[in-house]
Design a protein around this motif. Sequence first.
Motif, PDB file in Angstrom:
ATOM      1  N   ARG A 138       0.820  -1.209   0.000  1.00 30.35           N
ATOM      2  CA  ARG A 138       0.000   0.000   0.000  1.00 30.35           C
ATOM      3  C   ARG A 138       0.859   1.266   0.000  1.00 30.35           C
ATOM      4  O   ARG A 138       2.017   1.261   0.418  1.00 30.35           O
ATOM      5  CB  ARG A 138      -0.928   0.029   1.221  1.00 30.35           C
ATOM      6  N   VAL A 139       0.237   2.348  -0.446  1.00 35.13           N
ATOM      7  CA  VAL A 139       0.858   3.677  -0.448  1.00 35.13           C
ATOM      8  C   VAL A 139      -0.054   4.592   0.355  1.00 35.13           C
ATOM      9  O   VAL A 139      -1.245   4.727   0.046  1.00 35.13           O
ATOM     10  CB  VAL A 139       1.040   4.228  -1.874  1.00 35.13           C
ATOM     11  N   VAL A 140       0.480   5.212   1.392  1.00 29.73           N
ATOM     12  CA  VAL A 140      -0.312   6.070   2.266  1.00 29.73           C
ATOM     13  C   VAL A 140       0.375   7.420   2.416  1.00 29.73           C
ATOM     14  O   VAL A 140       1.566   7.567   2.106  1.00 29.73           O
ATOM     15  CB  VAL A 140      -0.511   5.425   3.661  1.00 29.73           C
ATOM     16  N   ASP A 141      -0.389   8.407   2.916  1.00 24.77           N
ATOM     17  CA  ASP A 141       0.206   9.702   3.187  1.00 24.77           C
ATOM     18  C   ASP A 141       0.681   9.751   4.633  1.00 24.77           C
ATOM     19  O   ASP A 141       0.652   8.741   5.347  1.00 24.77           O
ATOM     20  CB  ASP A 141      -0.762  10.843   2.853  1.00 24.77           C
ATOM     21  N   ALA A 142       1.095  10.929   5.080  1.00 20.58           N
ATOM     22  CA  ALA A 142       1.674  11.052   6.421  1.00 20.58           C
ATOM     23  C   ALA A 142       0.662  10.834   7.529  1.00 20.58           C
ATOM     24  O   ALA A 142       1.043  10.652   8.684  1.00 20.58           O
ATOM     25  CB  ALA A 142       2.321  12.433   6.576  1.00 20.58           C
ATOM     26  N   GLN A 143      -0.643  10.834   7.198  1.00 22.75           N
ATOM     27  CA  GLN A 143      -1.677  10.612   8.200  1.00 22.75           C
ATOM     28  C   GLN A 143      -2.306   9.227   8.090  1.00 22.75           C
ATOM     29  O   GLN A 143      -3.332   8.954   8.692  1.00 22.75           O
ATOM     30  CB  GLN A 143      -2.753  11.697   8.060  1.00 22.75           C
ATOM     31  N   GLY A 144      -1.690   8.355   7.281  1.00 18.41           N
ATOM     32  CA  GLY A 144      -2.191   6.996   7.155  1.00 18.41           C
ATOM     33  C   GLY A 144      -3.372   6.853   6.219  1.00 18.41           C
ATOM     34  O   GLY A 144      -4.041   5.815   6.220  1.00 18.41           O
ATOM     35  N   VAL A 145      -3.644   7.863   5.398  1.00 17.18           N
ATOM     36  CA  VAL A 145      -4.752   7.809   4.440  1.00 17.18           C
ATOM     37  C   VAL A 145      -4.242   7.208   3.130  1.00 17.18           C
ATOM     38  O   VAL A 145      -3.228   7.666   2.593  1.00 17.18           O
ATOM     39  CB  VAL A 145      -5.327   9.213   4.194  1.00 17.18           C
ATOM     40  N   PRO A 146      -4.907   6.186   2.580  1.00 17.26           N
ATOM     41  CA  PRO A 146      -4.423   5.556   1.342  1.00 17.26           C
ATOM     42  C   PRO A 146      -4.399   6.537   0.170  1.00 17.26           C
ATOM     43  O   PRO A 146      -5.313   7.339  -0.008  1.00 17.26           O
ATOM     44  CB  PRO A 146      -5.444   4.431   1.103  1.00 17.26           C
ATOM     45  N   LEU A 147      -3.343   6.435  -0.630  1.00 15.30           N
ATOM     46  CA  LEU A 147      -3.193   7.255  -1.826  1.00 15.30           C
ATOM     47  C   LEU A 147      -3.283   6.435  -3.101  1.00 15.30           C
ATOM     48  O   LEU A 147      -3.265   7.000  -4.194  1.00 15.30           O
ATOM     49  CB  LEU A 147      -1.839   7.977  -1.798  1.00 15.30           C
ATOM     50  N   ASP A 148      -3.360   5.103  -2.970  1.00 15.55           N
ATOM     51  CA  ASP A 148      -3.235   4.236  -4.137  1.00 15.55           C
ATOM     52  C   ASP A 148      -4.567   3.839  -4.760  1.00 15.55           C
ATOM     53  O   ASP A 148      -4.598   3.094  -5.734  1.00 15.55           O
ATOM     54  CB  ASP A 148      -2.462   2.971  -3.764  1.00 15.55           C
ATOM     55  N   GLY A 149      -5.683   4.294  -4.192  1.00 16.30           N
ATOM     56  CA  GLY A 149      -6.972   3.972  -4.763  1.00 16.30           C
ATOM     57  C   GLY A 149      -7.383   2.524  -4.612  1.00 16.30           C
ATOM     58  O   GLY A 149      -8.264   2.049  -5.343  1.00 16.30           O
ATOM     59  N   LEU A 150      -6.797   1.797  -3.671  1.00 18.97           N
ATOM     60  CA  LEU A 150      -7.105   0.384  -3.470  1.00 18.97           C
ATOM     61  C   LEU A 150      -8.076   0.145  -2.322  1.00 18.97           C
ATOM     62  O   LEU A 150      -8.179  -0.963  -1.810  1.00 18.97           O
ATOM     63  CB  LEU A 150      -5.818  -0.410  -3.231  1.00 18.97           C
ATOM     64  N   GLY A 151      -8.778   1.187  -1.916  1.00 17.04           N
ATOM     65  CA  GLY A 151      -9.757   1.034  -0.854  1.00 17.04           C
ATOM     66  C   GLY A 151      -9.172   1.288   0.520  1.00 17.04           C
ATOM     67  O   GLY A 151      -7.975   1.583   0.670  1.00 17.04           O
ATOM     68  N   PRO A 152      -9.985   1.158   1.563  1.00 10.67           N
ATOM     69  CA  PRO A 152      -9.516   1.419   2.931  1.00 10.67           C
ATOM     70  C   PRO A 152      -8.505   0.371   3.386  1.00 10.67           C
ATOM     71  O   PRO A 152      -8.436  -0.736   2.852  1.00 10.67           O
ATOM     72  CB  PRO A 152     -10.800   1.355   3.767  1.00 10.67           C
ATOM     73  N   LEU A 153      -7.737   0.753   4.391  1.00  7.22           N
ATOM     74  CA  LEU A 153      -6.747  -0.164   4.961  1.00  7.22           C
ATOM     75  C   LEU A 153      -7.444  -1.191   5.847  1.00  7.22           C
ATOM     76  O   LEU A 153      -8.305  -0.846   6.655  1.00  7.22           O
ATOM     77  CB  LEU A 153      -5.722   0.613   5.791  1.00  7.22           C
ATOM     78  N   ASN A 154      -7.064  -2.446   5.691  1.00  6.49           N
ATOM     79  CA  ASN A 154      -7.630  -3.518   6.515  1.00  6.49           C
ATOM     80  C   ASN A 154      -6.692  -3.838   7.675  1.00  6.49           C
ATOM     81  O   ASN A 154      -6.376  -4.993   7.936  1.00  6.49           O
ATOM     82  CB  ASN A 154      -7.876  -4.765   5.666  1.00  6.49           C
ATOM     83  N   ASN A 155      -6.256  -2.786   8.330  1.00  6.98           N
ATOM     84  CA  ASN A 155      -5.314  -2.984   9.427  1.00  6.98           C
ATOM     85  C   ASN A 155      -6.054  -3.291  10.721  1.00  6.98           C
ATOM     86  O   ASN A 155      -7.211  -2.919  10.904  1.00  6.98           O
ATOM     87  CB  ASN A 155      -4.460  -1.734   9.620  1.00  6.98           C
ATOM     88  N   GLU A 156      -5.364  -3.984  11.602  1.00 12.30           N
ATOM     89  CA  GLU A 156      -5.954  -4.352  12.880  1.00 12.30           C
ATOM     90  C   GLU A 156      -5.243  -3.691  14.054  1.00 12.30           C
ATOM     91  O   GLU A 156      -5.639  -3.888  15.196  1.00 12.30           O
ATOM     92  CB  GLU A 156      -5.899  -5.872  13.068  1.00 12.30           C
ATOM     93  N   ALA A 157      -4.210  -2.918  13.778  1.00 14.45           N
ATOM     94  CA  ALA A 157      -3.436  -2.334  14.870  1.00 14.45           C
ATOM     95  C   ALA A 157      -3.066  -0.904  14.532  1.00 14.45           C
ATOM     96  O   ALA A 157      -3.054  -0.486  13.377  1.00 14.45           O
ATOM     97  CB  ALA A 157      -2.165  -3.161  15.114  1.00 14.45           C
ATOM     98  N   THR A 158      -2.768  -0.137  15.560  1.00 12.88           N
ATOM     99  CA  THR A 158      -2.259   1.218  15.415  1.00 12.88           C
ATOM    100  C   THR A 158      -1.014   1.359  16.283  1.00 12.88           C
ATOM    101  O   THR A 158      -0.799   0.579  17.215  1.00 12.88           O
ATOM    102  CB  THR A 158      -3.302   2.265  15.833  1.00 12.88           C
ATOM    103  N   ALA A 159      -0.208   2.353  15.964  1.00 11.27           N
ATOM    104  CA  ALA A 159       1.012   2.586  16.725  1.00 11.27           C
ATOM    105  C   ALA A 159       1.223   4.080  16.883  1.00 11.27           C
ATOM    106  O   ALA A 159       0.797   4.878  16.040  1.00 11.27           O
ATOM    107  CB  ALA A 159       2.219   1.948  16.023  1.00 11.27           C
ATOM    108  N   SER A 160       1.873   4.443  17.955  1.00 15.28           N
ATOM    109  CA  SER A 160       2.180   5.847  18.211  1.00 15.28           C
ATOM    110  C   SER A 160       3.315   6.308  17.307  1.00 15.28           C
ATOM    111  O   SER A 160       4.176   5.516  16.901  1.00 15.28           O
ATOM    112  CB  SER A 160       2.575   6.028  19.680  1.00 15.28           C
TER     113      SER A 160
END
Length: 474
Positions: A138-160
């Motif tokens: 995936r390709v994301v911006d500095a705020q974790g928003v996808p830039l690649d047009g592949l839909g939302p991220l299917n992540n299960e975790a976050t990190a500081s």
Amino acid sequence: MQPPSRTLMDDTVAATPRDAHLGRWRATLDAASRRSAQAMPLRACGRITRAAGLVLEATGLTLPIGASCLIELPGMSATAHAEAEVVGFNGDRLYLMPTSDLSGLAPNARVYPVESAPIIGATLNAKRLPVGMAMLGRVVDAQGVPLDGLGPLNNEATASLSSPVINPLDREPIHTVLDVGVRAINALLTVGRGQRMGLFAGSGVGKSMLLGMMARFTSAQVIVVGLIGERGREVKEFIEEILGEEGRARAVVVAAPADVSPLLRLQGAAYATSLAEHFRELGLDVLLIMDSLTRYAMAQREIGLAIGEAPATKGYPPSVFAKLPALVERTGNGPVGGGSITAFYTVLTEGDDQQDPIADSARAILDGHIVLSRTLAEAGHYPAIDIEASISRVMSALVSDDEFDRIRMFKQMLSRYQRNRDLINVGAYQSGRDPMLDRTIALYPRMEGFLQQRVRERCGHDTAVAQLDALLGT
């Protein structure tokens, strides 16, 4: 039948108005409850008192540095609010740096804190962004928003974005070679698992192509690429043409191009590092590519100067030189038996000046540096690595004594040839005067070929060492 007593009649008459009064009160309280449930909760807010350059000043709020805010914009603006972050304060005034467009901002605009919970832990209220294996490809911006047009991220975790400091005594030593697929680096500037290297180059000498080769050919399991402060065109070109499908399948790309806020450029570098740290905690070997460390420093310079910090060295305030080691030291090896982050940071040398303050500071905090030469690039020598000016500081712990001797011999011969190049070219050197130089002159075409490599060609570490042995006749 006896008539009701006078006392009972008095109680019945008296009870009727009292019940009616209580009913009216209950109806009033029920209506007030319904209205209060529909009303917006009270929120603390401040006011914008000054807007100058990159920084806004606000009063009426007490927030820590790093807190996020929303600035109210008038109705004709494209959005209702603009995002900002607290970057400093002076008495009761807060200094805010916007991270989104401020078109339409008016004096005395309201400022609302995004989160007002008290700080209990070091990272409790820190901004958290998505991480995880689902982000590979995936390709994301500095705020974790996808830039690649592949839909939302299917992540299960976050990190500081911040992390606790690792005790240096808990880190595993660098003792394992990391194959990067580039012959000149594998054989002569051997990189270790968990090493931090700098790639020093001016503009247009092939650093992005070299990074792409390492991303495609490395033996690391996961690749994290941070494109910080690059032109938008270069971001797409790096992802589609240089990184390619082979590299992108096991990579996460964080893009914070030059046209975003300096805060987002800093955040992009921190986010890429947080992603690499998450994969390291999973026990994986990670290759972190940060392009570039110089643009990260420039973003911090913009912020520091905007809030009134005095410049120290060539316009860079002291906070820049404190931020660089704090970012770099988050990479490297984790505890013994765990994962690792091998990092390559590009450093832009203005006018090919190796004494640029950022280049000089980076050279001191990294575990080695690879210098790309404009002269070699202009001569069609690719990759344009200046072997004499480059060094890997942990190489002696990665290779055997015999291999180290061969590397030293190769460098001595190359240096001897470069010092006598003019004499050789004009025919002023007489064969037999220097046996080592005679041997170098005979081997130089093969040495030059050894240092060059096609973009789509992979050369593993063992192959590179064998070719070096064959070249020196061992």
